[in-house]
Design a protein around this motif. Structure first.
Motif, PDB file in Angstrom:
ATOM      1  N   TYR A 164       0.843  -1.079  -0.044  1.00  0.00           N
ATOM      2  CA  TYR A 164      -0.085  -0.077  -0.019  1.00  0.00           C
ATOM      3  C   TYR A 164       0.807   1.225  -0.057  1.00  0.00           C
ATOM      4  O   TYR A 164       0.724   2.303  -0.819  1.00  0.00           O
ATOM      5  N   TRP A 165       2.057   1.346   1.069  1.00  0.00           N
ATOM      6  CA  TRP A 165       2.611   2.499   0.914  1.00  0.00           C
ATOM      7  C   TRP A 165       3.671   2.680  -0.192  1.00  0.00           C
ATOM      8  O   TRP A 165       4.011   3.816  -0.562  1.00  0.00           O
ATOM      9  N   ARG A 166       4.006   1.676  -0.631  1.00  0.00           N
ATOM     10  CA  ARG A 166       4.943   1.773  -1.871  1.00  0.00           C
ATOM     11  C   ARG A 166       3.962   2.221  -2.994  1.00  0.00           C
ATOM     12  O   ARG A 166       4.325   3.241  -3.789  1.00  0.00           O
ATOM     13  N   LEU A 167       2.848   1.933  -3.308  1.00  0.00           N
ATOM     14  CA  LEU A 167       1.844   2.495  -4.241  1.00  0.00           C
ATOM     15  C   LEU A 167       1.648   4.040  -3.852  1.00  0.00           C
ATOM     16  O   LEU A 167       1.660   4.802  -4.620  1.00  0.00           O
ATOM     17  N   LEU A 181       2.138  11.002   4.592  1.00  0.00           N
ATOM     18  CA  LEU A 181       2.569   9.846   3.810  1.00  0.00           C
ATOM     19  C   LEU A 181       3.937   9.617   4.077  1.00  0.00           C
ATOM     20  O   LEU A 181       4.244   8.643   3.876  1.00  0.00           O
ATOM     21  N   VAL A 182       4.840  10.723   4.176  1.00  0.00           N
ATOM     22  CA  VAL A 182       6.172  10.509   4.688  1.00  0.00           C
ATOM     23  C   VAL A 182       6.432   9.609   5.732  1.00  0.00           C
ATOM     24  O   VAL A 182       7.115   8.695   5.787  1.00  0.00           O
ATOM     25  N   GLN A 183       5.600   9.782   6.906  1.00  0.00           N
ATOM     26  CA  GLN A 183       5.572   8.736   8.112  1.00  0.00           C
ATOM     27  C   GLN A 183       5.357   7.493   7.712  1.00  0.00           C
ATOM     28  O   GLN A 183       5.589   6.562   8.258  1.00  0.00           O
ATOM     29  N   GLY A 184       4.206   7.243   6.840  1.00  0.00           N
ATOM     30  CA  GLY A 184       3.831   5.886   6.470  1.00  0.00           C
ATOM     31  C   GLY A 184       4.750   5.133   5.711  1.00  0.00           C
ATOM     32  O   GLY A 184       5.153   4.048   6.107  1.00  0.00           O
ATOM     33  N   VAL A 185       5.371   5.827   4.705  1.00  0.00           N
ATOM     34  CA  VAL A 185       6.441   5.443   3.970  1.00  0.00           C
ATOM     35  C   VAL A 185       7.670   5.029   4.919  1.00  0.00           C
ATOM     36  O   VAL A 185       8.238   3.859   4.719  1.00  0.00           O
ATOM     37  N   LEU A 234      10.815   9.208  -2.721  1.00  0.00           N
ATOM     38  CA  LEU A 234       9.670   8.381  -3.003  1.00  0.00           C
ATOM     39  C   LEU A 234       9.914   7.088  -3.860  1.00  0.00           C
ATOM     40  O   LEU A 234       9.511   6.044  -3.845  1.00  0.00           O
ATOM     41  N   THR A 235      10.801   7.521  -4.971  1.00  0.00           N
ATOM     42  CA  THR A 235      10.884   6.304  -6.113  1.00  0.00           C
ATOM     43  C   THR A 235      12.037   5.352  -5.369  1.00  0.00           C
ATOM     44  O   THR A 235      11.948   4.255  -5.712  1.00  0.00           O
ATOM     45  N   GLY A 236      12.813   5.725  -4.419  1.00  0.00           N
ATOM     46  CA  GLY A 236      13.581   4.861  -3.676  1.00  0.00           C
ATOM     47  C   GLY A 236      12.802   3.747  -2.795  1.00  0.00           C
ATOM     48  O   GLY A 236      13.179   2.898  -2.612  1.00  0.00           O
TER      49      GLY A 236
END
Length: 254
Positions: free
Chosen positions: A145-148, A196-200, A246-248
């Motif tokens: 989910y968080w990759r997406l 979003l940053v914290q989820g990733v 994000l792409t990382g």
């Protein structure tokens, strides 16, 4: 301007996706439709029935269905889909279920035909579900989910996850109302983007970061640690720094 909740699909279905009772709080990023003529008419949009070569279906019924959107937004979606299929490690898309794109309702980027709601992405090599309401805290589902979420956020600044509110527990909403067709970037004061940053950080990079919605010292420290590991030398708040972070995340989860 107050952001009303979205109606999510070509037809109105009770309790599907976001509600339409106007109960959402004022967002951290203003919504301004003036630049696209307010609520656009369906005649100015294009119909699309596939994304990344995969057929679209309406999540509520499972029925294959066409949707409408701004033609340039559809091009942006297709460009994203090609990049995601290549980077995800899951192979080509074979199906995409959604709660919709254009909806004839004001005060939402759905009304401008510049929004889309992901429910489930099916690939030749696996499935990525946005149905947090079905799987909850399953670690494997959360990682996908968080990759997406990271992938779409690298292109579409306004990416709403299950952390935004309960109405988004069954889908990820994206729109380009903030960045338009320019590169996306981080606003450190945006609760939505910091969520979003914290989820990733937590579910992809494995950092022990709390979901505070604030770009606090613990979050900054975790970001710096990830940047060092990935060899990122530009700040997260720049377009290049945001994209590389994000792409990382997408590449790490392969």
């Amino acid at each position: 301007m107050r952001r009303r909740a979205f109606l999510l699909g070509a037809a109105t279905v009770p309790l599907a996706g976001c509600g339409d009772d106007g109960s959402l709080s004022v967002p951290d990023v203003p919504i301004d439709l003036s630049g696209v003529g307010g609520c656009r008419s369906p005649e100015s949009l294009v119909t699309f029935s596939t994304l990344g070569g995969a057929p679209l279906s309406y999540e509520v019924t499972g029925t294959p269905q066409s949707f409408r959107a701004d033609p340039q937004f559809v091009e942006a979606l297709e460009d994203w889909a090609a990049g995601w299929a290549a980077a995800s490690g899951l192979g080509p898309l074979t199906g995409v279920s959604t709660y919709g794109a254009f909806v004839d309702k004001c005060d939402s980027w759905h009304a401008a035909g510049r929004a889309f709601d992901f429910a489930t992405l099916t690939h030749e090599g696996g499935v990525v579900s946005c149905r947090y309401d079905q799987w909850g805290d399953d670690p494997a589902e959360l990682r996908g989910y968080w990759r997406l979420a990271a992938s779409v956020a690298s292109r579409f600044t306004y990416t709403l996850t299950y952390r935004y509110n309960a109405q988004h527990h069954n889908h990820i909403h994206i729109d380009n109302g903030v960045n338009g067709y320019d590169a996306a970037s981080l606003r450190e004061g945006s609760r939505t983007q910091v969520d979003l940053v914290q989820g990733v950080l937590r579910f992809v990079f494995g950092r022990d970061v709390e979901a505070t919605g604030r770009y606090d010292d613990a979050t900054k420290s975790a970001v710096r640690s990830v940047q060092r590991e990935l060899g990122i030398t530009v700040p997260l708040a720049t377009p290049d720094g945001w994209r590389e972070f994000l792409t990382g995340a997408v590449a790490l989860g392969r």
